[in-house]
Design an enzyme around this catalytic site. Structure first.
Site, short mmCIF file in Angstrom:
data_model
loop_
_atom_site.label_atom_id
_atom_site.label_comp_id
_atom_site.label_asym_id
_atom_site.label_seq_id
_atom_site.Cartn_x
_atom_site.Cartn_y
_atom_site.Cartn_z
N ASP A 31 -0.46 1.65 -5.65
CA ASP A 31 -0.67 1.15 -4.29
C ASP A 31 -1.33 -0.23 -4.36
O ASP A 31 -2.28 -0.44 -5.13
CB ASP A 31 -1.55 2.13 -3.50
CG ASP A 31 -1.48 1.87 -2.01
OD1 ASP A 31 -0.94 2.71 -1.27
OD2 ASP A 31 -1.98 0.80 -1.57
N ILE A 32 -0.83 -1.15 -3.55
CA ILE A 32 -1.30 -2.53 -3.61
C ILE A 32 -2.73 -2.68 -3.04
O ILE A 32 -3.45 -3.61 -3.41
CB ILE A 32 -0.30 -3.45 -2.86
CG1 ILE A 32 -0.37 -4.88 -3.34
CG2 ILE A 32 -0.45 -3.36 -1.36
CD1 ILE A 32 0.78 -5.75 -2.86
N ASN A 88 1.30 10.70 4.99
CA ASN A 88 1.02 10.27 6.36
C ASN A 88 2.35 10.34 7.11
O ASN A 88 3.38 9.88 6.60
CB ASN A 88 0.49 8.83 6.38
CG ASN A 88 -0.90 8.73 5.77
OD1 ASN A 88 -1.71 9.65 5.90
ND2 ASN A 88 -1.18 7.64 5.08
N HIS A 101 6.87 8.62 1.20
CA HIS A 101 6.08 8.45 -0.02
C HIS A 101 4.92 9.44 0.00
O HIS A 101 4.38 9.76 1.05
CB HIS A 101 5.56 7.02 -0.16
CG HIS A 101 4.83 6.51 1.03
ND1 HIS A 101 5.48 6.03 2.14
CD2 HIS A 101 3.50 6.43 1.30
CE1 HIS A 101 4.58 5.67 3.05
NE2 HIS A 101 3.37 5.91 2.56
N HIS A 103 1.18 10.01 -1.46
CA HIS A 103 0.03 9.35 -2.09
C HIS A 103 -0.61 10.30 -3.11
O HIS A 103 -0.82 11.47 -2.82
CB HIS A 103 -1.05 9.03 -1.05
CG HIS A 103 -0.66 8.03 -0.01
ND1 HIS A 103 -1.09 6.72 -0.02
CD2 HIS A 103 0.12 8.14 1.09
CE1 HIS A 103 -0.61 6.08 1.04
NE2 HIS A 103 0.13 6.92 1.73
#
Ligand code: AMP
Ligand code: ZN
Length: 111
Positions: A31-32, A88, A101, A103
């Protein structure tokens, strides 16, 4: 590939990402803007907007996402200490990238 989808662009090589796993069906990259010491995203190559859009025929893919998540947690060194897995779903659920996606969040202090 869906136009204007950041994750489709990453998967197509049009945007950079720090990949830790890829097998042709599922990719995992960092994750950025990490919310934990270990924050990885498990992303199917197939564009699915959100959990709301999963279909019965996606069952194998979803099972594989979960399997890849637990294997990646092991590789990332958080399997034993523990980690969170999070989807989410849509705007009210905090989703901002509308490409499915999962997490992986781990490495929290004090654990
Ligand atoms: P969500 O809120 O579930 O849609 O999560 C989207 C996640 O994608 C956020 O944690 C972002 O920090 C992350 N993200 C956004 N753009 C990128 C990118 N180019 N590379 C890696 N992660 C990204
Ligand atoms: Zn996409």
């Amino acid at each position: 590939m869906v136009q204007d989808c950041v994750f489709c662009k990453i998967l197509a090589g049009e945007l950079p990402a720090d990949f830790v796993f890829r097998n042709g069906r599922i990719a995992v990259f960092k994750d950025i803007r990490p919310h934990a010491p270990v924050h990885l995203l498990v992303v199917p190559e197939k564009h699915i907007r959100s959990v709301n859009d999963i279909r019965p025929e996606d069952g194998n893919l979803l099972a594989e996402m979960l399997f890849v998540a637990k294997e990646t947690a092991k590789t990332a060194g958080v399997a034993e200490s523990g980690y969170k897995l999070l989807f989410n779903v849509e705007r009210g659920g905090g989703q901002v990238i509308f490409h499915l996606h999962l997490h992986i969040l781990g490495g929290f202090q004090g654990i």
